[in-house]
Scaffold this motif. Structure first.
Motif, PDB file in Angstrom:
ATOM      1  N   GLN A 198     -57.637 -88.398 -56.326  1.00 51.45           N
ATOM      2  CA  GLN A 198     -58.712 -87.824 -57.134  1.00 51.45           C
ATOM      3  C   GLN A 198     -58.252 -86.524 -57.797  1.00 51.45           C
ATOM      4  O   GLN A 198     -58.559 -86.276 -58.969  1.00 51.45           O
ATOM      5  CB  GLN A 198     -59.965 -87.610 -56.289  1.00 51.45           C
ATOM      6  N   ALA A 199     -57.504 -85.709 -57.073  1.00 49.50           N
ATOM      7  CA  ALA A 199     -56.962 -84.479 -57.659  1.00 49.50           C
ATOM      8  C   ALA A 199     -56.005 -84.807 -58.795  1.00 49.50           C
ATOM      9  O   ALA A 199     -55.980 -84.126 -59.822  1.00 49.50           O
ATOM     10  CB  ALA A 199     -56.260 -83.648 -56.585  1.00 49.50           C
ATOM     11  N   SER A 200     -55.237 -85.873 -58.624  1.00 51.04           N
ATOM     12  CA  SER A 200     -54.317 -86.299 -59.680  1.00 51.04           C
ATOM     13  C   SER A 200     -55.078 -86.760 -60.920  1.00 51.04           C
ATOM     14  O   SER A 200     -54.665 -86.470 -62.046  1.00 51.04           O
ATOM     15  CB  SER A 200     -53.424 -87.421 -59.146  1.00 51.04           C
ATOM     16  N   LEU A 201     -56.187 -87.479 -60.728  1.00 54.06           N
ATOM     17  CA  LEU A 201     -57.030 -87.885 -61.854  1.00 54.06           C
ATOM     18  C   LEU A 201     -57.549 -86.661 -62.599  1.00 54.06           C
ATOM     19  O   LEU A 201     -57.549 -86.619 -63.830  1.00 54.06           O
ATOM     20  CB  LEU A 201     -58.216 -88.723 -61.376  1.00 54.06           C
ATOM     21  N   ARG A 202     -58.016 -85.684 -61.846  1.00 47.05           N
ATOM     22  CA  ARG A 202     -58.530 -84.454 -62.474  1.00 47.05           C
ATOM     23  C   ARG A 202     -57.431 -83.743 -63.259  1.00 47.05           C
ATOM     24  O   ARG A 202     -57.640 -83.324 -64.399  1.00 47.05           O
ATOM     25  CB  ARG A 202     -59.089 -83.512 -61.411  1.00 47.05           C
ATOM     26  N   GLN A 203     -56.272 -83.611 -62.652  1.00 42.98           N
ATOM     27  CA  GLN A 203     -55.165 -82.913 -63.301  1.00 42.98           C
ATOM     28  C   GLN A 203     -54.719 -83.654 -64.559  1.00 42.98           C
ATOM     29  O   GLN A 203     -54.513 -83.053 -65.611  1.00 42.98           O
ATOM     30  CB  GLN A 203     -53.992 -82.753 -62.336  1.00 42.98           C
ATOM     31  N   GLY A 204     -54.580 -84.972 -64.466  1.00 43.43           N
ATOM     32  CA  GLY A 204     -54.176 -85.759 -65.624  1.00 43.43           C
ATOM     33  C   GLY A 204     -55.198 -85.685 -66.744  1.00 43.43           C
ATOM     34  O   GLY A 204     -54.842 -85.572 -67.918  1.00 43.43           O
ATOM     35  N   GLY A 205     -56.465 -85.735 -66.392  1.00 41.01           N
ATOM     36  CA  GLY A 205     -57.532 -85.629 -67.389  1.00 41.01           C
ATOM     37  C   GLY A 205     -57.540 -84.285 -68.078  1.00 41.01           C
ATOM     38  O   GLY A 205     -57.679 -84.192 -69.302  1.00 41.01           O
ATOM     39  N   GLN A 206     -57.369 -83.222 -67.293  1.00 42.07           N
ATOM     40  CA  GLN A 206     -57.365 -81.882 -67.885  1.00 42.07           C
ATOM     41  C   GLN A 206     -56.140 -81.673 -68.772  1.00 42.07           C
ATOM     42  O   GLN A 206     -56.234 -81.062 -69.838  1.00 42.07           O
ATOM     43  CB  GLN A 206     -57.414 -80.810 -66.792  1.00 42.07           C
ATOM     44  N   THR A 207     -55.002 -82.206 -68.357  1.00 39.62           N
ATOM     45  CA  THR A 207     -53.787 -82.110 -69.173  1.00 39.62           C
ATOM     46  C   THR A 207     -53.985 -82.819 -70.509  1.00 39.62           C
ATOM     47  O   THR A 207     -53.608 -82.304 -71.566  1.00 39.62           O
ATOM     48  CB  THR A 207     -52.583 -82.705 -68.410  1.00 39.62           C
ATOM     49  N   LEU A 208     -54.589 -84.001 -70.469  1.00 38.41           N
ATOM     50  CA  LEU A 208     -54.881 -84.741 -71.693  1.00 38.41           C
ATOM     51  C   LEU A 208     -55.805 -83.933 -72.601  1.00 38.41           C
ATOM     52  O   LEU A 208     -55.542 -83.791 -73.803  1.00 38.41           O
ATOM     53  CB  LEU A 208     -55.518 -86.091 -71.353  1.00 38.41           C
ATOM     54  N   LEU A 209     -56.883 -83.415 -72.050  1.00 39.37           N
ATOM     55  CA  LEU A 209     -57.830 -82.622 -72.847  1.00 39.37           C
ATOM     56  C   LEU A 209     -57.149 -81.407 -73.471  1.00 39.37           C
ATOM     57  O   LEU A 209     -57.348 -81.112 -74.656  1.00 39.37           O
ATOM     58  CB  LEU A 209     -59.004 -82.175 -71.975  1.00 39.37           C
ATOM     59  N   ASP A 210     -56.366 -80.704 -72.681  1.00 41.83           N
ATOM     60  CA  ASP A 210     -55.695 -79.501 -73.194  1.00 41.83           C
ATOM     61  C   ASP A 210     -54.728 -79.843 -74.319  1.00 41.83           C
ATOM     62  O   ASP A 210     -54.654 -79.129 -75.322  1.00 41.83           O
ATOM     63  CB  ASP A 210     -54.962 -78.775 -72.060  1.00 41.83           C
ATOM     64  N   SER A 211     -54.006 -80.932 -74.173  1.00 38.91           N
ATOM     65  CA  SER A 211     -53.053 -81.360 -75.199  1.00 38.91           C
ATOM     66  C   SER A 211     -53.762 -81.721 -76.500  1.00 38.91           C
ATOM     67  O   SER A 211     -53.359 -81.295 -77.591  1.00 38.91           O
ATOM     68  CB  SER A 211     -52.266 -82.564 -74.669  1.00 38.91           C
ATOM     69  N   ARG A 212     -54.825 -82.526 -76.397  1.00 41.39           N
ATOM     70  CA  ARG A 212     -55.576 -82.921 -77.597  1.00 41.39           C
ATOM     71  C   ARG A 212     -56.259 -81.717 -78.242  1.00 41.39           C
ATOM     72  O   ARG A 212     -56.316 -81.612 -79.467  1.00 41.39           O
ATOM     73  CB  ARG A 212     -56.617 -83.996 -77.252  1.00 41.39           C
ATOM     74  N   ALA A 213     -56.769 -80.815 -77.426  1.00 36.71           N
ATOM     75  CA  ALA A 213     -57.427 -79.618 -77.964  1.00 36.71           C
ATOM     76  C   ALA A 213     -56.442 -78.758 -78.736  1.00 36.71           C
ATOM     77  O   ALA A 213     -56.776 -78.208 -79.794  1.00 36.71           O
ATOM     78  CB  ALA A 213     -58.067 -78.816 -76.832  1.00 36.71           C
ATOM     79  N   GLU A 214     -55.234 -78.654 -78.220  1.00 38.91           N
ATOM     80  CA  GLU A 214     -54.218 -77.847 -78.903  1.00 38.91           C
ATOM     81  C   GLU A 214     -53.909 -78.407 -80.288  1.00 38.91           C
ATOM     82  O   GLU A 214     -53.687 -77.654 -81.239  1.00 38.91           O
ATOM     83  CB  GLU A 214     -52.952 -77.763 -78.048  1.00 38.91           C
ATOM     84  N   GLU A 215     -53.888 -79.746 -80.417  1.00 35.87           N
ATOM     85  CA  GLU A 215     -53.675 -80.377 -81.731  1.00 35.87           C
ATOM     86  C   GLU A 215     -54.719 -79.902 -82.735  1.00 35.87           C
ATOM     87  O   GLU A 215     -54.396 -79.619 -83.893  1.00 35.87           O
ATOM     88  CB  GLU A 215     -53.794 -81.904 -81.627  1.00 35.87           C
ATOM     89  N   LEU A 216     -55.965 -79.840 -82.307  1.00 36.53           N
ATOM     90  CA  LEU A 216     -57.052 -79.448 -83.204  1.00 36.53           C
ATOM     91  C   LEU A 216     -57.037 -77.952 -83.479  1.00 36.53           C
ATOM     92  O   LEU A 216     -57.267 -77.512 -84.603  1.00 36.53           O
ATOM     93  CB  LEU A 216     -58.403 -79.881 -82.635  1.00 36.53           C
ATOM     94  N   ARG A 217     -56.773 -77.176 -82.451  1.00 31.53           N
ATOM     95  CA  ARG A 217     -56.724 -75.716 -82.634  1.00 31.53           C
ATOM     96  C   ARG A 217     -55.604 -75.313 -83.584  1.00 31.53           C
ATOM     97  O   ARG A 217     -55.731 -74.338 -84.318  1.00 31.53           O
ATOM     98  CB  ARG A 217     -56.574 -75.024 -81.284  1.00 31.53           C
TER      99      ARG A 217
END
Length: 151
Positions: free
Chosen positions: A58-77
């Motif tokens: 579950q911690a791995s799911l959270r970490q992977g999800g947050q990494t994905l969000l941060d990466s996609r957000a950086e593209e937009l920023r």
């Protein structure tokens, strides 16, 4: 016209295509984009949990999800867009319902998401989060396919 755009993201090509469309719309409309990723923490909490380290998974799911969000957000920023992110955790619930609830809570004016556009047996077996969202959303929904799945 649309100043608050919610975009569910995952690792699929259809999600990437939806994000590209959301970038274009957000840039034209000077909109705020909220990226969300849904994780189902119950997916490992069944009878096989005696063989698995469920909290670690579950911690791995959270970490992977947050990494994905941060990466996609950086593209937009990088394009000068205003971006928010949220990792949505469900416990065996419906992803479509979670997305619609988040859109309503955040007061999204448009929900942009990818769809595979499968039909027939594949659709019957896999179901469709996009179809579920369409059925229950009060917010306008823009579905985006990848070019190989185009009309």
């Amino acid at each position: 016209m649309y100043h608050r755009i919610l975009v569910p993201v995952d690792h699929s090509d259809t999600s990437s295509a939806a994000l590209q469309e959301a970038k274009r719309l957000a840039n034209e409309q000077h909109a705020v984009v909220r990226l969300v990723h849904v994780i189902d923490l119950a997916q490992f909490a069944w009878s096989a949990n005696e063989f698995l380290d469920v909290p670690q998974l579950q911690a791995s799911l959270r970490q992977g999800g947050q990494t994905l969000l941060d990466s996609r957000a950086e593209e937009l920023r990088a394009l000068g867009l205003t971006v928010e992110v949220d990792l949505l955790e469900i416990w065996g619930g419906q992803i479509a319902r979670s997305l619609v609830d988040e859109a309503e809570k955040w007061q999204a004016e448009l929900l942009v998401m990818g769809t595979h556009g499968y039909g027939g047996l594949t659709h019957l077996l896999l179901g469709s989060v996009a179809e579920g969202v369409l059925r229950i959303a009060k917010t306008p929904v823009l579905l985006v396919r990848t070019p190989e799945h185009g009309a």
